[in-house]
Design an enzyme around this catalytic site. Structure first.
Site, PDB file in Angstrom:
ATOM      1  N   TYR A   1       0.864  -1.178   0.000  1.00  0.00           N
ATOM      2  CA  TYR A   1       0.000   0.000   0.000  1.00  0.00           C
ATOM      3  C   TYR A   1       0.908   1.239   0.000  1.00  0.00           C
ATOM      4  O   TYR A   1       0.905   2.062   0.910  1.00  0.00           O
ATOM      5  CB  TYR A   1      -0.975   0.000   1.183  1.00  0.00           C
ATOM      6  N   HIS A   8       3.258   4.482  -0.542  1.00  0.00           N
ATOM      7  CA  HIS A   8       3.071   5.935  -0.550  1.00  0.00           C
ATOM      8  C   HIS A   8       4.447   6.587  -0.683  1.00  0.00           C
ATOM      9  O   HIS A   8       5.468   5.885  -0.806  1.00  0.00           O
ATOM     10  CB  HIS A   8       2.330   6.387   0.716  1.00  0.00           C
ATOM     11  N   HIS A  47       7.516   5.254   1.353  1.00  0.00           N
ATOM     12  CA  HIS A  47       8.193   4.084   0.786  1.00  0.00           C
ATOM     13  C   HIS A  47       9.054   4.496  -0.417  1.00  0.00           C
ATOM     14  O   HIS A  47      10.164   3.995  -0.608  1.00  0.00           O
ATOM     15  CB  HIS A  47       7.175   3.051   0.298  1.00  0.00           C
ATOM     16  N   LYS A  88      10.356   7.113  10.478  1.00  0.00           N
ATOM     17  CA  LYS A  88       9.008   7.170  11.042  1.00  0.00           C
ATOM     18  C   LYS A  88       8.825   6.030  12.047  1.00  0.00           C
ATOM     19  O   LYS A  88       8.185   6.191  13.074  1.00  0.00           O
ATOM     20  CB  LYS A  88       7.968   7.056   9.935  1.00  0.00           C
ATOM     21  N   GLN A 117      11.613   0.537  15.491  1.00  0.00           N
ATOM     22  CA  GLN A 117      11.945  -0.582  14.603  1.00  0.00           C
ATOM     23  C   GLN A 117      13.365  -0.418  14.070  1.00  0.00           C
ATOM     24  O   GLN A 117      14.168  -1.352  14.084  1.00  0.00           O
ATOM     25  CB  GLN A 117      10.931  -0.617  13.458  1.00  0.00           C
ATOM     26  N   VAL A 165       8.714  11.123   5.619  1.00  0.00           N
ATOM     27  CA  VAL A 165       8.035  11.939   4.604  1.00  0.00           C
ATOM     28  C   VAL A 165       6.632  12.275   5.136  1.00  0.00           C
ATOM     29  O   VAL A 165       5.944  11.404   5.665  1.00  0.00           O
ATOM     30  CB  VAL A 165       7.926  11.168   3.269  1.00  0.00           C
TER      31      VAL A 165
HETATM   32  P1  AMP Z   1       5.580  -0.320   6.175  1.00  0.00           P
HETATM   33  O1  AMP Z   1       5.111  -0.710   4.806  1.00  0.00           O
HETATM   34  O2  AMP Z   1       4.662   0.615   6.878  1.00  0.00           O
HETATM   35  O3  AMP Z   1       6.017  -1.501   6.996  1.00  0.00           O
HETATM   36  O4  AMP Z   1       6.897   0.537   5.963  1.00  0.00           O
HETATM   37  C1  AMP Z   1       7.974   0.057   5.194  1.00  0.00           C
HETATM   38  C2  AMP Z   1       9.146   0.978   5.381  1.00  0.00           C
HETATM   39  O5  AMP Z   1       8.784   2.295   4.963  1.00  0.00           O
HETATM   40  C3  AMP Z   1       9.607   1.100   6.831  1.00  0.00           C
HETATM   41  O6  AMP Z   1      11.018   1.159   6.868  1.00  0.00           O
HETATM   42  C4  AMP Z   1       8.993   2.399   7.257  1.00  0.00           C
HETATM   43  O7  AMP Z   1       9.695   3.024   8.302  1.00  0.00           O
HETATM   44  C5  AMP Z   1       9.086   3.206   5.982  1.00  0.00           C
HETATM   45  N1  AMP Z   1       8.106   4.313   6.018  1.00  0.00           N
HETATM   46  C6  AMP Z   1       6.785   4.222   6.273  1.00  0.00           C
HETATM   47  N2  AMP Z   1       6.224   5.460   6.275  1.00  0.00           N
HETATM   48  C7  AMP Z   1       7.224   6.334   6.044  1.00  0.00           C
HETATM   49  C8  AMP Z   1       7.297   7.763   5.939  1.00  0.00           C
HETATM   50  N3  AMP Z   1       6.227   8.530   6.086  1.00  0.00           N
HETATM   51  N4  AMP Z   1       8.503   8.327   5.697  1.00  0.00           N
HETATM   52  C9  AMP Z   1       9.619   7.556   5.557  1.00  0.00           C
HETATM   53  N5  AMP Z   1       9.605   6.208   5.639  1.00  0.00           N
HETATM   54  C10 AMP Z   1       8.430   5.602   5.879  1.00  0.00           C
END
Ligand code: AMP
Length: 286
Positions: free
Chosen positions: A36, A38, A41, A153, A157, A180
């Site tokens: 999903y 954005h 990512h 963010k 983790q 972001v």
């Molecule tokens: P997720 O799909 O939410 O597990 O996130 C995958 C990766 O994207 C992780 O390393 C998150 O920290 C990073 N991520 C998610 N949202 C943001 C954001 N707004 N800005 C920067 N990195 C992000």
């Protein structure tokens, strides 16, 4: 010529591809995600592209990191849109295994994070970081990335994964990527679509509170005062319930002290259907 992106579902095929890249002496930048996609990512992908020959993104909603009653079932998913965005961003390969491929049987060996999980999300989501480390270990072994990209963010983790890599000598370099945000300050998150219109209007207060906390902390060096003011701003302006709102040392996630070189102001707010997290990391002089 249009950029071609491969999508692979099988671990065996994935390892074959990786060996091919490695034989050619190519560096691999790895971006693990739950899909999903954005712009958060895509910022990880952008940095990975700048620093590596190939970019591999995994898309896997990892059941091991969701607790009972959490949003595993309702976590937003959209494969076709993800493929389009990943292609456009220049990802070379998407690894998208299903749950049976990743977890063919119940594991008997468990990995548990150390003290860094005894704070923030680790407190309200018991077992969450065990599940994160489990999937990350498997993915690192499958993909053998030169560099791996994680968003700030999810600062807890990131801190735990940095320790994991250091403690167990993984051959990958962990790269931190700044958060972001939307124009109104709300941190981009796949979960933002699960906010009601009203909650979406309120949600930017989280970052406003963190920004206020940062000012208060810089002016007073008083973590408790910063926490109090952040809490108050959210309580007065949002229907969401504060799960935590804390100032800690980063990346140890212990109490901050005068000798801390970085501190984190971190917050989690539970809205009706979704829980949002955000943070600001401040470099301070020891
Ligand atoms: P997720 O799909 O939410 O597990 O996130 C995958 C990766 O994207 C992780 O390393 C998150 O920290 C990073 N991520 C998610 N949202 C943001 C954001 N707004 N800005 C920067 N990195 C992000």
């Amino acid at each position: 010529m249009k950029h071609k992106m491969k999508v692979i579902n099988s671990i065996q095929q994935m390892k074959k591809m990786i060996h091919r890249y490695k034989k050619q002496g190519e560096t691999i930048g790895f971006v693990p995600t739950m899909g999903y996609l954005h712009e958060g990512h895509l910022a990880l992908v952008k940095q990975a592209k700048e620093e590596n020959d190939f970019v591999v993104m995994s898309i896997f909603v990892n059941p091991a990191q969701f607790g009972p009653g959490e949003d595993y079932e309702t976590y937003p998913r959209n494969e076709q849109r993800d493929f389009a965005l990943a292609t456009e961003a220049g990802v070379n390969l998407v690894f998208m295994p299903d749950v049976v491929e990743m977890y063919p049987r119940e594991s008997t060996i468990h990995i548990s994070p150390g003290n860094q999980a005894n704070a923030l999300c680790g407190m309200s989501r018991p077992g969450h970081f065990d599940g994160v480390l489990k999937v990350i270990l498997k993915l690192f072994n499958m993909i053998e990335p030169t560099r791996s990209y994680f968003g700030m963010k999810d600062a807890q983790q990131l801190a735990i994964i940095e320790t994991f890599v250091e403690d167990f000598n993984f051959n990958t370099e962990i790269r931190r990527v700044p958060t972001v945000r939307e124009a109104d300050g709300l941190a981009k998150s796949s979960r933002n679509v699960r906010l009601s219109a009203e909650e979406r209007n309120e949600a930017p207060i989280i970052y406003q509170a963190l920004t206020l906390g940062k000012q208060v902390f810089l002016e007073t060096q008083d973590g408790e005062e910063a926490e109090k003011q952040m809490r108050q701003l959210i309580e007065e302006n949002s229907s969401g319930k504060i799960d935590y709102m804390t100032v800690l040392d980063y990346p140890s996630l212990k109490k901050w002290t005068r000798s801390s070189s970085e501190i984190i102001l971190a917050c989690a707010v539970q809205f009706e259907k979704t829980r949002l997290i955000d943070n600001i990391i401040l470099k301070i002089k020891g």
